[in-house]
Enzyme design. Structure first.
Site, PDB file in Angstrom:
ATOM      1  N   GLU A  25     -11.882  -0.279 -10.399  1.00 52.04           N
ATOM      2  CA  GLU A  25     -11.461  -1.242 -11.428  1.00 52.04           C
ATOM      3  C   GLU A  25     -12.364  -1.278 -12.656  1.00 52.04           C
ATOM      4  O   GLU A  25     -11.884  -1.315 -13.796  1.00 52.04           O
ATOM      5  CB  GLU A  25     -11.338  -2.653 -10.818  1.00 52.04           C
ATOM      6  CG  GLU A  25     -10.119  -2.858  -9.933  1.00 52.04           C
ATOM      7  CD  GLU A  25     -10.224  -2.204  -8.566  1.00 52.04           C
ATOM      8  OE1 GLU A  25     -11.330  -1.752  -8.204  1.00 52.04           O
ATOM      9  OE2 GLU A  25      -9.207  -2.132  -7.849  1.00 52.04           O
ATOM     10  N   GLU A  59       0.831  -1.206   0.000  1.00 56.66           N
ATOM     11  CA  GLU A  59       0.000   0.000   0.000  1.00 56.66           C
ATOM     12  C   GLU A  59       0.866   1.257   0.000  1.00 56.66           C
ATOM     13  O   GLU A  59       0.581   2.217  -0.716  1.00 56.66           O
ATOM     14  CB  GLU A  59      -0.959   0.009   1.204  1.00 56.66           C
ATOM     15  CG  GLU A  59      -1.979  -1.120   1.216  1.00 56.66           C
ATOM     16  CD  GLU A  59      -3.059  -0.969   0.131  1.00 56.66           C
ATOM     17  OE1 GLU A  59      -3.001  -0.023  -0.657  1.00 56.66           O
ATOM     18  OE2 GLU A  59      -3.956  -1.837   0.095  1.00 56.66           O
ATOM     19  N   ASP A  71      -4.475  -9.883  -8.472  1.00 60.79           N
ATOM     20  CA  ASP A  71      -4.831  -8.955  -9.567  1.00 60.79           C
ATOM     21  C   ASP A  71      -3.655  -8.165 -10.136  1.00 60.79           C
ATOM     22  O   ASP A  71      -3.281  -8.298 -11.310  1.00 60.79           O
ATOM     23  CB  ASP A  71      -5.949  -8.003  -9.116  1.00 60.79           C
ATOM     24  CG  ASP A  71      -5.633  -7.290  -7.788  1.00 60.79           C
ATOM     25  OD1 ASP A  71      -4.748  -7.755  -7.067  1.00 60.79           O
ATOM     26  OD2 ASP A  71      -6.287  -6.274  -7.493  1.00 60.79           O
ATOM     27  N   GLU A 104     -18.305  -6.531  -3.396  1.00 62.58           N
ATOM     28  CA  GLU A 104     -16.918  -6.974  -3.280  1.00 62.58           C
ATOM     29  C   GLU A 104     -16.719  -8.412  -3.798  1.00 62.58           C
ATOM     30  O   GLU A 104     -15.757  -8.715  -4.475  1.00 62.58           O
ATOM     31  CB  GLU A 104     -16.468  -6.850  -1.812  1.00 62.58           C
ATOM     32  CG  GLU A 104     -14.999  -7.144  -1.551  1.00 62.58           C
ATOM     33  CD  GLU A 104     -14.051  -6.071  -2.117  1.00 62.58           C
ATOM     34  OE1 GLU A 104     -14.520  -5.127  -2.772  1.00 62.58           O
ATOM     35  OE2 GLU A 104     -12.840  -6.193  -1.914  1.00 62.58           O
TER      36      GLU A 104
HETATM   37  C1  DMJ Z   1      -6.219   0.444  -5.158  1.00 60.70           C
HETATM   38  O1  DMJ Z   1      -5.409   0.748  -4.096  1.00 60.70           O
HETATM   39  C2  DMJ Z   1      -5.455  -0.178  -6.291  1.00 60.70           C
HETATM   40  O2  DMJ Z   1      -6.204  -0.111  -7.447  1.00 60.70           O
HETATM   41  C3  DMJ Z   1      -5.068  -1.604  -6.012  1.00 60.70           C
HETATM   42  O3  DMJ Z   1      -4.470  -2.202  -7.102  1.00 60.70           O
HETATM   43  C4  DMJ Z   1      -6.273  -2.413  -5.607  1.00 60.70           C
HETATM   44  N1  DMJ Z   1      -7.019  -1.798  -4.551  1.00 60.70           N
HETATM   45  C5  DMJ Z   1      -7.354  -0.401  -4.677  1.00 60.70           C
HETATM   46  C6  DMJ Z   1      -8.605  -0.120  -5.482  1.00 60.70           C
HETATM   47  O4  DMJ Z   1      -9.583  -1.031  -5.412  1.00 60.70           O
END
Ligand code: DMJ
Length: 623
Positions: free
Chosen positions: A453, A185, A330, A434
């Site tokens: 996304e 993060e 992902d 989710e």
């Molecule tokens: C963001 O911090 C980024 O897109 C990450 O790759 C996945 N989670 C969040 C958004 O959903």
């Protein structure tokens, strides 16, 4: 020039047997697996060329289609146009959306990390409960939302606020904090935000104008990025497997005993750390991220070649057996491809290729082709990494970013199908739950934290196809967000998509990604849209310029010699080069299907009507 197969008749006759089959929609036969597309067979296939093709030549070819010479069905007509007036209205709506969230944050929350949009107060780490990783992984007393928003201000053309925001970051942000945060993060939101703003200021192309550089700017954002990355390093250095520990204390450099990390967390660090290394001329950051990628790669299942979603950084052993495209995996795939685009290292592309191949082989269900043939709508499911058997009946919201990856690789037809699925789930609830159970057709986990996304994929598909359908999708998303998520001082997480109750949290990615992609979707004249294939979005939506600077490894002795192996050079005006060479790109079933986006289809539903109706009906929707 790219061939324009504009005959609607060809499409119609291809559809006839399908339309004639009256139990097509209800049939739920076990779907046939898609045959694997072997990307290895393509040898020295040049991804940069595909990018240029998708974003430059395909839209040019679309202009050749005569919109007056064909008739459309009801849905083609519904989605086939989007007036300039509507576009400008939406652009204004998104601009307001961003500023409502941003101004709310600045007024009620700054210099804290996030805005609580219902109670209009700021939020920082949960110091009382260190095990609250939902909060403490992300927040760290470092003005998170402001840093995450910097390049969105540039995209919106707000130069004065961009300057002010940078000054505030310089004045208020310190990473010398007694907080334990998640490496991933911190990397994608903070490091990415700082580097992106720095690189946009420093680049020679002046995408957003020469004024973007504050007169007093002296590399302060890069220094902050450097400081932060050095504080993350112990997570890598303390690991004997090469897989970084998931969390690190920013001041002490201590790592948590809990060593379980998700694959995406450990394997989506290369864009930011690699860019930092190349800007500083110090290989340590890139080498750590590459070491992590290689360690994960060599742990893939021997039987299938798939990776799991959770691994123990201490032992290198997988935790559980789930493999898929959503949470935990992902951005891992996204970063393999994007690292290749940015740095031009074959290693990254080979890993991506092989991954994409096994994804198609083991995860994909449904009819083999998106827009032809028989069978259920294609879907990528979670599988057992060792056998490839279906492992869960849910898929999650994070994997709605996969169509954007498919656009980048040029697999447009697949992207259209994957995107359509998520869009219809969004339509069913008004936002995206989710986790959605595709067997019971109901949410398994029902919150929506303003994730970007689906919007990211919508934007990328629009850039690739220029199909007005995607503007309609964007419009519906904006309307849903305003209807369901707008709170007193900003936009709030939807706590439960079944009753649309809200939760008092506005995650920073709402401003860095959700609003940015929506704005770019409607802002046709944005400077970025005019130079689209010269920039890359990180997984947090931060812009990185693609260019020679990122192709040079300054730490190698002969890095600046053009013949040097340490320099993966970009060609002068690759787009021209590519136009000349277009016919040399072979297209067959094992390759991405760029030709699917022909002129005839710009004003037709991207997913052909009978298939689209099959999808909406199977999800209990009416069109
Ligand atoms: C963001 O911090 C980024 O897109 C990450 O790759 C996945 N989670 C969040 C958004 O959903």
């Amino acid at each position: 020039m790219w061939p324009v197969n504009s005959s609607i008749e060809v499409i119609r006759s291809a559809m006839r047997p399908l339309v004639g089959s009256n139990n097509y929609v209800k049939r739920r036969k076990v779907p046939e697996k898609c045959r694997t597309r072997s990307f290895h067979e393509r040898g020295t296939f040049d991804l940069a060329m595909i990018l240029i093709l998708v974003f430059t030549i395909v839209p040019v070819s679309l202009q050749a289609f005569n919109i007056f010479s064909h008739s459309y069905d009801r849905l083609d007509q519904k989605y086939g146009s989007f007036t300039e007036k509507m576009r400008l209205e939406m652009l204004e709506e998104v601009r307001k959306m961003f500023y409502f969230g941003y101004d709310g944050y600045m007024k009620y929350a700054f210099p804290m990390d996030e805005l609580d949009p219902i109670h209009c107060v700021g939020r920082g780490p949960d110091h009382e409960n260190p095990s609250n990783i939902n909060i403490n992984d992300v927040l760290g007393d470092y003005c998170l939302t402001l840093i995450d928003s910097l390049d969105t201000l540039a995209v919106l053309g707000n130069v004065s606020e961009f300057h002010r925001a940078i000054q505030l970051v310089i004045d208020h942000v310190s990473f010398d904090k007694e907080n334990t945060v998640q490496v991933f993060e911190a990397n994608i939101r903070l490091l990415g935000g700082l580097l992106s703003a720095h690189m946009l200021i420093e680049e020679d192309r002046f995408l957003f104008g020469e004024d973007l550089r504050p007169p007093w700017y002296n590399g302060q954002l890069l220094q902050l990025a450097h400081d932060l990355a050095s504080r993350l390093l112990p997570a890598f250095q303390k690991s004997i497997t090469g897989i970084p520990y998931p969390r690190v204390n920013l001041r002490k450099g201590t790592v948590d005993e809990g060593a379980e990390t998700c694959t995406a967390g450990a394997g989506s660090l290369l864009l930011e750390l690699g860019a930092l290394s190349r800007l500083l001329g110090d290989p340590i950051y890139e080498s750590m991220a590459r070491r992590a990628n290689r360690a994960l790669w060599s742990a893939r299942a021997k039987t299938t070649g798939l990776l799991g979603n959770v691994i123990n950084a201490k032992t290198g052993q997988w935790v559980g057996r789930l493999s898929g495209l959503g949470a935990g995996l992902d951005s891992y795939f996204e970063y393999l491809l994007k690292s290749y685009i940015l740095f031009g290292e074959d290693e990254d592309y080979q890993m991506f290729n092989e991954s994409y191949s096994v994804i198609k082989q083991y995860l994909r269900r449904g009819r083999p082709q998106c827009n032809s043939g028989y069978g259920d709508h294609p879907l990528y499911v979670n599988v057992d990494m060792h056998s490839g058997n279906t492992y869960t009946y849910w898929i999650d919201a994070l994997q709605a970013s996969f169509p954007a990856v498919q656009v980048l690789i040029g697999d447009i037809e697949e992207a259209i199908c994957t995107h359509a699925w998520y869009y219809n789930v969004w339509k069913r609830y008004g936002v995206l739950p989710e986790r959605f159970n595709w067997q019971r057709l109901s949410p398994d986990v029902s919150f929506y934290p303003l994730r970007p996304e689906l919007i990211e994929s919508t934007y990328l598909l629009y850039r690739a196809t220029r199909n007005p359908f995607y503007l309609h999708v964007g419009r519906e998303i904006v309307q849903s967000l305003n209807t369901y998520a707008k709170a007193k001082c900003g936009y709030a997480t939807v706590h439960d998509v079944l009753d649309m109750s809200l939760e008092d949290r506005m995650e920073s990615f709402f401003l860095s990604e959700t609003c940015k992609y929506l704005y770019l979707l409607f802002d046709h004249n944005n400077p970025l849209n005019n130079q689209f294939n010269k920039y890359l979005f990180t997984t947090e939506g931060h812009l990185l310029p693609i260019g020679e600077k990122m192709r040079i490894k300054p730490w190698e002795a002969d890095a600046f010699s053009p013949a040097s192996p340490s320099m993966t050079s970009l060609k002068e005006d690759e787009s021209l080069f590519f136009r000349d060479k277009t016919p040399k790109l072979k297209t067959n079933a094992t390759q991405p299907s760029c030709e699917a986006v022909d002129g005839a289809r710009q004003y037709l539903l991207p997913l052909r009507t009978p298939y689209y109706l099959q999808l909406t009906e199977s999800l209990g929707l009416k069109e």
